[in-house]
Design an enzyme around this catalytic site. Structure first.
Site, PDB file in Angstrom:
ATOM      1  N   LYS A  11       0.797  -1.125  -0.186  1.00  0.00           N
ATOM      2  CA  LYS A  11       0.069   0.088  -0.074  1.00  0.00           C
ATOM      3  C   LYS A  11       0.696   1.255   0.045  1.00  0.00           C
ATOM      4  O   LYS A  11       2.186   1.327   0.220  1.00  0.00           O
ATOM      5  CB  LYS A  11      -0.951  -0.065   1.312  1.00  0.00           C
ATOM      6  CG  LYS A  11      -1.792  -1.132   1.150  1.00  0.00           C
ATOM      7  CD  LYS A  11      -2.731  -1.068   2.262  1.00  0.00           C
ATOM      8  CE  LYS A  11      -3.864  -2.187   2.318  1.00  0.00           C
ATOM      9  NZ  LYS A  11      -5.148  -1.990   3.323  1.00  0.00           N
ATOM     10  N   TYR A  51     -12.849  -2.256  -3.614  1.00  0.00           N
ATOM     11  CA  TYR A  51     -13.070  -2.499  -2.119  1.00  0.00           C
ATOM     12  C   TYR A  51     -14.591  -2.227  -2.082  1.00  0.00           C
ATOM     13  O   TYR A  51     -15.183  -1.885  -0.920  1.00  0.00           O
ATOM     14  CB  TYR A  51     -12.403  -1.326  -1.306  1.00  0.00           C
ATOM     15  CG  TYR A  51     -10.986  -1.786  -0.891  1.00  0.00           C
ATOM     16  CD1 TYR A  51     -10.696  -2.734  -0.113  1.00  0.00           C
ATOM     17  CD2 TYR A  51      -9.904  -0.866  -1.193  1.00  0.00           C
ATOM     18  CE1 TYR A  51      -9.390  -3.002   0.327  1.00  0.00           C
ATOM     19  CE2 TYR A  51      -8.713  -1.319  -0.945  1.00  0.00           C
ATOM     20  CZ  TYR A  51      -8.355  -2.300  -0.001  1.00  0.00           C
ATOM     21  OH  TYR A  51      -7.098  -2.621   0.517  1.00  0.00           O
ATOM     22  N   ARG A  87      -1.720 -14.505   4.934  1.00  0.00           N
ATOM     23  CA  ARG A  87      -2.323 -13.605   5.845  1.00  0.00           C
ATOM     24  C   ARG A  87      -1.452 -13.842   6.942  1.00  0.00           C
ATOM     25  O   ARG A  87      -1.636 -12.901   7.979  1.00  0.00           O
ATOM     26  CB  ARG A  87      -3.929 -14.267   5.922  1.00  0.00           C
ATOM     27  CG  ARG A  87      -4.851 -13.744   4.574  1.00  0.00           C
ATOM     28  CD  ARG A  87      -5.851 -14.021   4.705  1.00  0.00           C
ATOM     29  NE  ARG A  87      -6.825 -13.318   5.624  1.00  0.00           N
ATOM     30  CZ  ARG A  87      -7.318 -11.992   5.423  1.00  0.00           C
ATOM     31  NH1 ARG A  87      -7.182 -11.352   4.251  1.00  0.00           N
ATOM     32  NH2 ARG A  87      -7.823 -11.438   6.571  1.00  0.00           N
ATOM     33  N   ASN A 114      -1.900   0.254   6.799  1.00  0.00           N
ATOM     34  CA  ASN A 114      -1.651  -1.115   7.144  1.00  0.00           C
ATOM     35  C   ASN A 114      -0.660  -1.606   6.250  1.00  0.00           C
ATOM     36  O   ASN A 114      -0.415  -2.983   6.256  1.00  0.00           O
ATOM     37  CB  ASN A 114      -2.899  -1.944   7.858  1.00  0.00           C
ATOM     38  CG  ASN A 114      -3.606  -2.505   6.807  1.00  0.00           C
ATOM     39  OD1 ASN A 114      -3.674  -2.182   5.515  1.00  0.00           O
ATOM     40  ND2 ASN A 114      -4.531  -3.161   6.983  1.00  0.00           N
ATOM     41  N   HIS A 117      -1.976  -5.571   1.623  1.00  0.00           N
ATOM     42  CA  HIS A 117      -3.406  -6.428   1.352  1.00  0.00           C
ATOM     43  C   HIS A 117      -3.094  -7.669   1.166  1.00  0.00           C
ATOM     44  O   HIS A 117      -2.374  -7.797   0.202  1.00  0.00           O
ATOM     45  CB  HIS A 117      -4.508  -5.469   0.506  1.00  0.00           C
ATOM     46  CG  HIS A 117      -5.433  -6.394   0.267  1.00  0.00           C
ATOM     47  ND1 HIS A 117      -6.657  -6.376   0.755  1.00  0.00           N
ATOM     48  CD2 HIS A 117      -5.594  -7.352  -1.042  1.00  0.00           C
ATOM     49  CE1 HIS A 117      -7.540  -7.165   0.316  1.00  0.00           C
ATOM     50  NE2 HIS A 117      -7.000  -7.676  -0.812  1.00  0.00           N
ATOM     51  N   GLU A 128      -9.446 -10.876  -7.419  1.00  0.00           N
ATOM     52  CA  GLU A 128      -8.595  -9.873  -7.284  1.00  0.00           C
ATOM     53  C   GLU A 128      -7.444  -9.910  -8.394  1.00  0.00           C
ATOM     54  O   GLU A 128      -6.988  -9.008  -8.883  1.00  0.00           O
ATOM     55  CB  GLU A 128      -8.055  -9.679  -5.842  1.00  0.00           C
ATOM     56  CG  GLU A 128      -9.095  -9.348  -4.966  1.00  0.00           C
ATOM     57  CD  GLU A 128      -8.817  -9.447  -3.371  1.00  0.00           C
ATOM     58  OE1 GLU A 128      -9.798  -9.014  -2.586  1.00  0.00           O
ATOM     59  OE2 GLU A 128      -7.582  -9.823  -3.151  1.00  0.00           O
TER      60      GLU A 128
END
Ligand code: CMP
Length: 140
Positions: A11, A51, A87, A114, A117, A128
């Site tokens: 990000k 999103y 993750r 954060n 993603h 995605e």
């Protein structure tokens, strides 16, 4: 164990701090192979599409604005149980809840900023990946 593909994004808060290499190294150290990668920018339309599941949430507009605020890195990762593995390597969405040694614990500055993603399921990984890459751009 199954070899899977998942979608990953670095990000704007992380590209701004020049953390791309450090984050990629953590992915690779944990057995995830980067089989496609591109530095790009989100448009407002693309962010809203990506999103859309959060479109009714109070943080939606701020999240979309942030994701358009600087360069991002979009990636396809491959490896054993890649969706769950990525993750685990990322850590919890909120860095305050993230385990030691995770990307978000080490680099994230807030719930919004954060740093990374990652797809939350195999089904969403395919959706995605298809939003950013063609099959001809992925080399395993
Ligand atoms: P990400 O994994 O990219 O998916 C949705 C993003 O929304 C999430 O990471 C956070 O960066 C952001 N976000 C901002 N506020 C919240 C919130 N209250 N709950 C969950 N996600 C949030």
């Amino acid at each position: 164990m199954a070899i899977e593909r998942t979608f990953s994004m670095i990000k704007p808060d992380a590209t701004e701090r020049n953390l791309t290499g450090k984050i990629c190294a953590m992915l690779e150290k944990n057995g995830l192979k980067i089989i496609a990668s591109r530095r790009t920018r989100m448009t407002p339309e693309k962010a809203a599409q990506f999103y859309s599941v959060h479109s009714e949430r109070p943080f939606f507009q701020s999240l979309c604005d942030f994701m358009c605020s600087g360069p991002i890195i979009v990636q396809v990762l491959e490896g054993e149980n890649a969706v769950l593995k990525n993750r685990e390597v990322m850590g919890a969405t909120n860095p305050e809840d993230a385990d030691e040694g995770t990307i978000r614990k080490q680099f994230a500055v807030s719930l919004e900023k954060n740093s990374v993603h990652g797809s939350d399921s195999l089904e969403n990984a395919k959706i995605e990946i298809d939003q950013f890459f063609t099959d001809e751009e992925i080399f395993s």
